[in-house]
Motif scaffolding. Structure first.
Motif, PDB file in Angstrom:
ATOM      1  N   ALA A  30       0.834  -1.197   0.000  1.00 35.27           N
ATOM      2  CA  ALA A  30       0.000   0.000   0.000  1.00 35.27           C
ATOM      3  C   ALA A  30       0.871   1.250   0.000  1.00 35.27           C
ATOM      4  N   SER A  31       0.238   2.360  -0.362  1.00 33.38           N
ATOM      5  CA  SER A  31       0.930   3.644  -0.257  1.00 33.38           C
ATOM      6  C   SER A  31       0.767   4.160   1.163  1.00 33.38           C
ATOM      7  N   ARG A  32       1.546   5.177   1.487  1.00 35.32           N
ATOM      8  CA  ARG A  32       1.419   5.773   2.812  1.00 35.32           C
ATOM      9  C   ARG A  32       0.016   6.354   3.006  1.00 35.32           C
ATOM     10  N   MET A  46       2.297  -2.714   5.794  1.00 36.47           N
ATOM     11  CA  MET A  46       2.100  -2.898   4.353  1.00 36.47           C
ATOM     12  C   MET A  46       2.625  -1.723   3.532  1.00 36.47           C
ATOM     13  N   GLN A  47       3.111  -0.686   4.200  1.00 34.10           N
ATOM     14  CA  GLN A  47       3.556   0.502   3.459  1.00 34.10           C
ATOM     15  C   GLN A  47       4.824   0.255   2.651  1.00 34.10           C
ATOM     16  N   VAL A  48       4.740   0.648   1.389  1.00 36.08           N
ATOM     17  CA  VAL A  48       5.879   0.534   0.485  1.00 36.08           C
ATOM     18  C   VAL A  48       6.424   1.937   0.229  1.00 36.08           C
ATOM     19  N   THR A 103       9.811   5.389   3.502  1.00 32.75           N
ATOM     20  CA  THR A 103       9.709   5.147   4.938  1.00 32.75           C
ATOM     21  C   THR A 103       8.941   3.871   5.238  1.00 32.75           C
ATOM     22  N   GLY A 104       8.691   3.087   4.221  1.00 34.24           N
ATOM     23  CA  GLY A 104       8.059   1.794   4.432  1.00 34.24           C
ATOM     24  C   GLY A 104       9.037   0.729   3.971  1.00 34.24           C
ATOM     25  N   LYS A 105       8.543  -0.231   3.210  1.00 32.41           N
ATOM     26  CA  LYS A 105       9.439  -1.287   2.748  1.00 32.41           C
ATOM     27  C   LYS A 105       9.946  -0.990   1.350  1.00 32.41           C
ATOM     28  N   GLY A 138      -4.603   2.803  -8.065  1.00 31.32           N
ATOM     29  CA  GLY A 138      -5.007   4.015  -7.345  1.00 31.32           C
ATOM     30  C   GLY A 138      -3.875   4.621  -6.540  1.00 31.32           C
ATOM     31  N   ILE A 139      -2.656   4.532  -7.083  1.00 29.99           N
ATOM     32  CA  ILE A 139      -1.476   5.143  -6.454  1.00 29.99           C
ATOM     33  C   ILE A 139      -0.951   6.191  -7.432  1.00 29.99           C
ATOM     34  N   SER A 140      -0.746   7.421  -6.936  1.00 23.30           N
ATOM     35  CA  SER A 140      -0.371   8.501  -7.858  1.00 23.30           C
ATOM     36  C   SER A 140       1.077   8.394  -8.315  1.00 23.30           C
ATOM     37  N   GLY A 141       1.956   7.865  -7.442  1.00 22.99           N
ATOM     38  CA  GLY A 141       3.360   7.752  -7.833  1.00 22.99           C
ATOM     39  C   GLY A 141       4.240   8.845  -7.275  1.00 22.99           C
ATOM     40  N   ALA A 142       3.988   9.231  -6.020  1.00 26.38           N
ATOM     41  CA  ALA A 142       4.856  10.207  -5.353  1.00 26.38           C
ATOM     42  C   ALA A 142       6.267   9.628  -5.278  1.00 26.38           C
ATOM     43  N   ILE A 143       7.244  10.536  -5.321  1.00 26.02           N
ATOM     44  CA  ILE A 143       8.648  10.122  -5.335  1.00 26.02           C
ATOM     45  C   ILE A 143       8.971   9.184  -4.164  1.00 26.02           C
ATOM     46  N   VAL A 191      -2.411   1.163 -12.712  1.00 26.96           N
ATOM     47  CA  VAL A 191      -3.792   1.434 -13.119  1.00 26.96           C
ATOM     48  C   VAL A 191      -4.248   2.649 -12.339  1.00 26.96           C
ATOM     49  N   ASN A 192      -4.599   3.710 -13.057  1.00 28.93           N
ATOM     50  CA  ASN A 192      -4.981   4.958 -12.409  1.00 28.93           C
ATOM     51  C   ASN A 192      -5.951   5.674 -13.328  1.00 28.93           C
ATOM     52  N   LYS A 193      -6.955   6.329 -12.734  1.00 26.11           N
ATOM     53  CA  LYS A 193      -7.937   6.964 -13.624  1.00 26.11           C
ATOM     54  C   LYS A 193      -7.456   8.310 -14.142  1.00 26.11           C
TER      55      LYS A 193
HETATM   56  C1  LIG Z   1       9.129  12.241   4.444  1.00 23.22           C
HETATM   57  C2  LIG Z   1       8.041  11.537   3.684  1.00 23.22           C
HETATM   58  C3  LIG Z   1       8.085  10.164   3.535  1.00 23.22           C
HETATM   59  C4  LIG Z   1       7.089   9.494   2.826  1.00 23.22           C
HETATM   60  N1  LIG Z   1       7.175   8.136   2.694  1.00 23.22           N
HETATM   61  C5  LIG Z   1       6.264   7.483   1.939  1.00 23.22           C
HETATM   62  C6  LIG Z   1       6.344   6.065   1.737  1.00 23.22           C
HETATM   63  O1  LIG Z   1       7.204   5.370   2.273  1.00 23.22           O
HETATM   64  N2  LIG Z   1       5.433   5.483   0.932  1.00 23.22           N
HETATM   65  C7  LIG Z   1       4.429   6.183   0.305  1.00 23.22           C
HETATM   66  O2  LIG Z   1       3.633   5.576  -0.429  1.00 23.22           O
HETATM   67  N3  LIG Z   1       4.315   7.505   0.510  1.00 23.22           N
HETATM   68  C8  LIG Z   1       5.195   8.172   1.320  1.00 23.22           C
HETATM   69  N4  LIG Z   1       5.048   9.513   1.521  1.00 23.22           N
HETATM   70  C9  LIG Z   1       3.806  10.168   1.027  1.00 23.22           C
HETATM   71  C10 LIG Z   1       3.819  10.520  -0.445  1.00 23.22           C
HETATM   72  O3  LIG Z   1       4.407  11.799  -0.603  1.00 23.22           O
HETATM   73  C11 LIG Z   1       2.378  10.569  -0.998  1.00 23.22           C
HETATM   74  O4  LIG Z   1       1.617  11.460  -0.238  1.00 23.22           O
HETATM   75  C12 LIG Z   1       1.670   9.209  -1.013  1.00 23.22           C
HETATM   76  O5  LIG Z   1       2.499   8.225  -1.580  1.00 23.22           O
HETATM   77  C13 LIG Z   1       0.389   9.315  -1.797  1.00 23.22           C
HETATM   78  O6  LIG Z   1      -0.323   8.103  -1.758  1.00 23.22           O
HETATM   79  P1  LIG Z   1      -1.356   7.733  -2.903  1.00 23.22           P
HETATM   80  O7  LIG Z   1      -0.677   7.686  -4.215  1.00 23.22           O
HETATM   81  O8  LIG Z   1      -2.086   6.509  -2.469  1.00 23.22           O
HETATM   82  O9  LIG Z   1      -2.414   8.924  -2.816  1.00 23.22           O
HETATM   83  P2  LIG Z   1      -2.731  10.093  -3.837  1.00 23.22           P
HETATM   84  O10 LIG Z   1      -1.513  10.849  -4.182  1.00 23.22           O
HETATM   85  O11 LIG Z   1      -3.894  10.815  -3.279  1.00 23.22           O
HETATM   86  O12 LIG Z   1      -3.185   9.335  -5.155  1.00 23.22           O
HETATM   87  C14 LIG Z   1      -4.357   8.606  -5.272  1.00 23.22           C
HETATM   88  C15 LIG Z   1      -4.454   8.205  -6.744  1.00 23.22           C
HETATM   89  O13 LIG Z   1      -5.570   7.359  -6.935  1.00 23.22           O
HETATM   90  C16 LIG Z   1      -6.141   7.641  -8.202  1.00 23.22           C
HETATM   91  N5  LIG Z   1      -7.529   7.153  -8.150  1.00 23.22           N
HETATM   92  C17 LIG Z   1      -8.543   7.602  -7.387  1.00 23.22           C
HETATM   93  N6  LIG Z   1      -9.648   6.861  -7.583  1.00 23.22           N
HETATM   94  C18 LIG Z   1      -9.329   5.924  -8.502  1.00 23.22           C
HETATM   95  C19 LIG Z   1     -10.055   4.873  -9.124  1.00 23.22           C
HETATM   96  N7  LIG Z   1     -11.330   4.623  -8.837  1.00 23.22           N
HETATM   97  N8  LIG Z   1      -9.397   4.131 -10.031  1.00 23.22           N
HETATM   98  C20 LIG Z   1      -8.101   4.365 -10.348  1.00 23.22           C
HETATM   99  N9  LIG Z   1      -7.371   5.339  -9.788  1.00 23.22           N
HETATM  100  C21 LIG Z   1      -7.978   6.106  -8.869  1.00 23.22           C
HETATM  101  C22 LIG Z   1      -6.013   9.129  -8.340  1.00 23.22           C
HETATM  102  O14 LIG Z   1      -6.037   9.512  -9.697  1.00 23.22           O
HETATM  103  C23 LIG Z   1      -4.641   9.388  -7.693  1.00 23.22           C
HETATM  104  O15 LIG Z   1      -3.599   9.374  -8.647  1.00 23.22           O
HETATM  105  C24 LIG Z   1       6.015  10.209   2.247  1.00 23.22           C
HETATM  106  C25 LIG Z   1       5.965  11.590   2.400  1.00 23.22           C
HETATM  107  C26 LIG Z   1       6.946  12.258   3.112  1.00 23.22           C
HETATM  108  C27 LIG Z   1       6.862  13.736   3.283  1.00 23.22           C
END
Ligand SMILES: Cc1cc2nc3c(=O)[nH]c(=O)nc-3n(C[C@H](O)[C@H](O)[C@H](O)COP(=O)(O)OP(=O)(O)OC[C@H]3O[C@@H](n4cnc5c(N)ncnc54)[C@H](O)[C@@H]3O)c2cc1C
Ligand SMILES: Nc1ncnc2c1ncn2[C@@H]1O[C@H](COP(=O)(O)O)[C@@H](O)[C@H]1O
Lengths: 314, 250
Positions: free
Chosen positions: A229-231, A243-245, A248-250, A261-266, A281-283
């Motif tokens: 999972a994402s954070r 489960m965090q990848v 700061t996860g795995k 449904g993961i945006s792909g943050a760095i 897969v992302n919308k």
């Molecule tokens: C110091 C620091 C450390 C961090 N460490 C981590 C880490 O270890 N791991 C990590 O993951 N993040 C980490 N983060 C957080 C990271 O910056 C992001 O905030 C996080 O990864 C976002 O998670 P996300 O992609 O699930 O959410 P979002 O960025 O909100 O993305 C959700 C995505 O879902 C899509 N979506 C929504 N509904 C649907 C649907 N029905 N079908 C398909 N797509 C859909 C949207 O288009 C969007 O792209 C860290 C941040 C900081 C500041």
């Protein structure tokens, strides 16, 4: 004297795969010998498993009641007591190794190299900084032990076909009582461990709720995958923290990573850079994850997953 | 608890896209936004909450770095820290040297708790808290996601690979924060104005008599290998075909 001491990670009954990966890294040092130290209580089975790791010469079993739980304050002085016989003292870069090894290094009065991703020579290593956005080459000082953690996603586990000797070891380190284990809350079921799974299905904020994560579990079970999972998904309470990848996860390296449904943050991408194939897969067609995905599909995960499940395994 | 010492490091803001310099001598830090290391901001927030709950009386923030770090210490004061100390250094210090300096500060200030971040997001070392605890010969609770103050001890929930581990540590102790410990407060403008009036104590790093010369030689900075952009498919059938082509039969 150019030998290696590796601090084994285990859960009391089995070795964690990170140990076999740390051994692989140690083999690149061209050292005279590789010893593995196992700290625990009632650990004959773990020590025997460590003795089977290919390339290991000797297993030191430090079996005592105080070692029943992996407390850094208790284990570090014992590692430090064994260290003078070695040029290298290595541990895995898991939460266990990250906790213990810097404490060992400080007790030995030396710095530590974190997250070795490549061994360039006997004293020169590559490691990531800035969440993997830069790779530095680091040379250790000529004298003193080299204490390091090994980035496990960068190394394949060695085979379990060896036959090292197992010795009972004791140290005269005084162990503190100021740190006490209370409990471990772990709700990982019988799905494959993220750090060794061949295939990982992963969900982000887009999954929307804890209940809807069942879709991902069902897909994962169908294909024998681990679930990540994402954070954002962890913070929202959809899934537990283990489960965090990501940064700061795995940090994982499956052959196939399927992100829904993961945006792909760095910080997330840091955790999956070593995956063989990344599917996203992302919308949102502009989601940054598509920039690194090998196969991208713009679509609604709630429509895609059920269809995929039909096509997979059937 | 009386005093809590929070260690803040000034780092490139986590939103900045890091680029390696063309001559591989470092990463570009000129003109980029600098901030308090995110984990340290969380550590400070926790200390402030403990003080606000009456479980601590004073929060001290400490930074080792250049004069520019005053900016981050000001932010710390604006968040609510009582005092700030800058240990001024003209070169970067490695975690072991930082821990040795922080130990000197502990001997001077006698805090009941030292709160650090679990890792600095520039060097990603994840070492300083553990090293400080070792040198101080006190307990460490790394990767903390929950803190509970009891009589003379802390109950800390730690985020570990296997789940959540709970440990008890006697005070004084060193704790390093994980992301889920709390969500730091936003600093309000009036607090920023007020913080401008607070003074920052500056100590020259050499005055501690600790050798802070780096032990490791960093000989090269390289950009990571880039993953090439892949292909886009139109539907699930296309996805399954693309997977098959790569040799996956699921
Ligand atoms: C110091 C620091 C450390 C961090 N460490 C981590 C880490 O270890 N791991 C990590 O993951 N993040 C980490 N983060 C957080 C990271 O910056 C992001 O905030 C996080 O990864 C976002 O998670 P996300 O992609 O699930 O959410 P979002 O960025 O909100 O993305 C959700 C995505 O879902 C899509 N979506 C929504 N509904 C649907 C649907 N029905 N079908 C398909 N797509 C859909 C949207 O288009 C969007 O792209 C860290 C941040 C900081 C500041
Ligand atoms: N120069 C510094 N000044 C103050 N605190 C620091 C410094 N370097 C590291 N720390 C603290 O130690 C933590 C871990 O850093 P590191 O071991 O470098 O990953 C940081 O989150 C800070 O709390």
């Amino acid at each position: 004297m150019k030998s290696v001491l590796i601090v084994a990670e285990h859960d009391g009954s089995a070795l964690n795969p990170s140990t076999a990966k740390t051994v692989r890294c140690a083999q690149a040092l061209a050292a005279d010998s590789i010893d593995v130290a196992v700290f625990g209580s009632g650990i004959d089975a773990v020590a025997a498993q460590a003795a089977r790791l290919n390339g290991v010469n000797r297993v030191l079993s430090v079996d005592r009641a105080e070692n029943a739980h992996p407390l850094a304050a208790v284990i570090a002085p014992q590692v430090a007591a064994l260290a003078p016989d070695y040029r290298y003292v290595f541990g895995p870069s898991t939460t266990f190794g990250k906790d213990v090894m810097p404490r060992v290094a400080a007790l030995l009065g030396v710095g530590q190299i974190s997250d070795i991703m490549e061994v360039l020579s006997a004293d020169t290593f590559q490691r990531p900084i800035y969440a993997g956005n830069a790779i530095v080459t680091v040379r250790a000082p000529a004298d003193g032990p080299i204490v390091a953690t090994v980035r496990v996603a960068s190394f394949r586990a060695v085979a379990e076909d060896g036959s090292a000797s197992v010795e009972t070891a004791t140290t005269d380190a005084t162990l503190p009582t100021h740190t006490r284990f209370v409990e471990l809350q772990s709700d990982t079921g019988d799905r494959p461990d993220l750090q060794v799974a061949n295939v990982v299905v992963s969900g982000g904020r887009g999954v929307g709720s804890k209940e809807k994560f069942d879709l991902l579990y069902a897909l994962a079970d169908r294909i024998g995958a681990g679930v990540g999972a994402s954070r954002a998904a962890v913070d929202a309470g959809y899934v537990p923290n283990d489960m965090q990848v990501g940064q700061t996860g795995k940090i994982i390296s499956p052959n196939l990573y399927l992100a829904f449904g993961i945006s792909g943050a760095i910080q997330h991408l840091t955790g999956i850079k070593d995956a063989g194939t990344i599917v996203a897969v992302n919308k949102d067609p502009d989601a940054p994850i598509f920039e690194i995905a090998d196969i991208g599909l713009v679509g609604d995960l709630f429509a895609v997953i059920p269809e995929l499940e039909k096509q997979f395994g059937g | 608890m009386e005093k809590i010492m929070v260690c803040l490091k000034r780092v490139v803001d986590y939103n900045v896209r890091i680029r390696v310099k063309p001559d591989q001598s470092g990463v570009v830090t000129e003109g980029v936004k600098m901030s308090i290391n995110p984990f340290d901001e969380i550590a400070l927030e926790e200390a402030l909450r403990l003080r606000e709950q009456g479980k601590a009386t004073e929060v001290l923030v400490v930074t080792i770095g250049s004069a520019d770090c005053q900016q981050q210490l000001r932010t710390g004061l604006a968040m609510g820290a009582d005092r700030a100390v800058l240990i001024e250094s003209d070169h970067d210090v490695e975690p072991l040297a930082a821990a040795r300096i922080l130990l000197k500060m502990i001997e001077k200030e006698n805090p009941d708790l030292a709160l650090l971040g679990k890792q600095a997001i520039d060097d990603d070392c994840n070492q300083t808290a553990q090293m400080l605890a070792a040198l101080w010969d006190r307990p460490q609770a790394t990767f903390a996601s929950k803190l509970e103050v009891n009589d003379g001890s802390l109950r800390v929930t730690r985020e570990v690979d296997a789940g959540l581990e709970v440990i008890d540590v006697d005070l004084p102790a060193v704790v390093s924060s994980d992301l889920r410990l709390n969500e730091p407060r936003y600093v309000k403008l009036p607090d920023i104005m007020k913080a401008k009036k607070k003074s920052i104590e500056t100590i020259a790093i050499d005055s501690f008599g600790v050798d802070t010369t780096p032990a490791f030689a960093v000989t090269e900075y390289a950009a990571p290998p880039v993953r090439g952009k892949g292909i886009m498919v139109d539907d699930v059938a296309g996805l399954v075909d693309a997977l098959k082509e790569k040799g996956f039969s699921l």
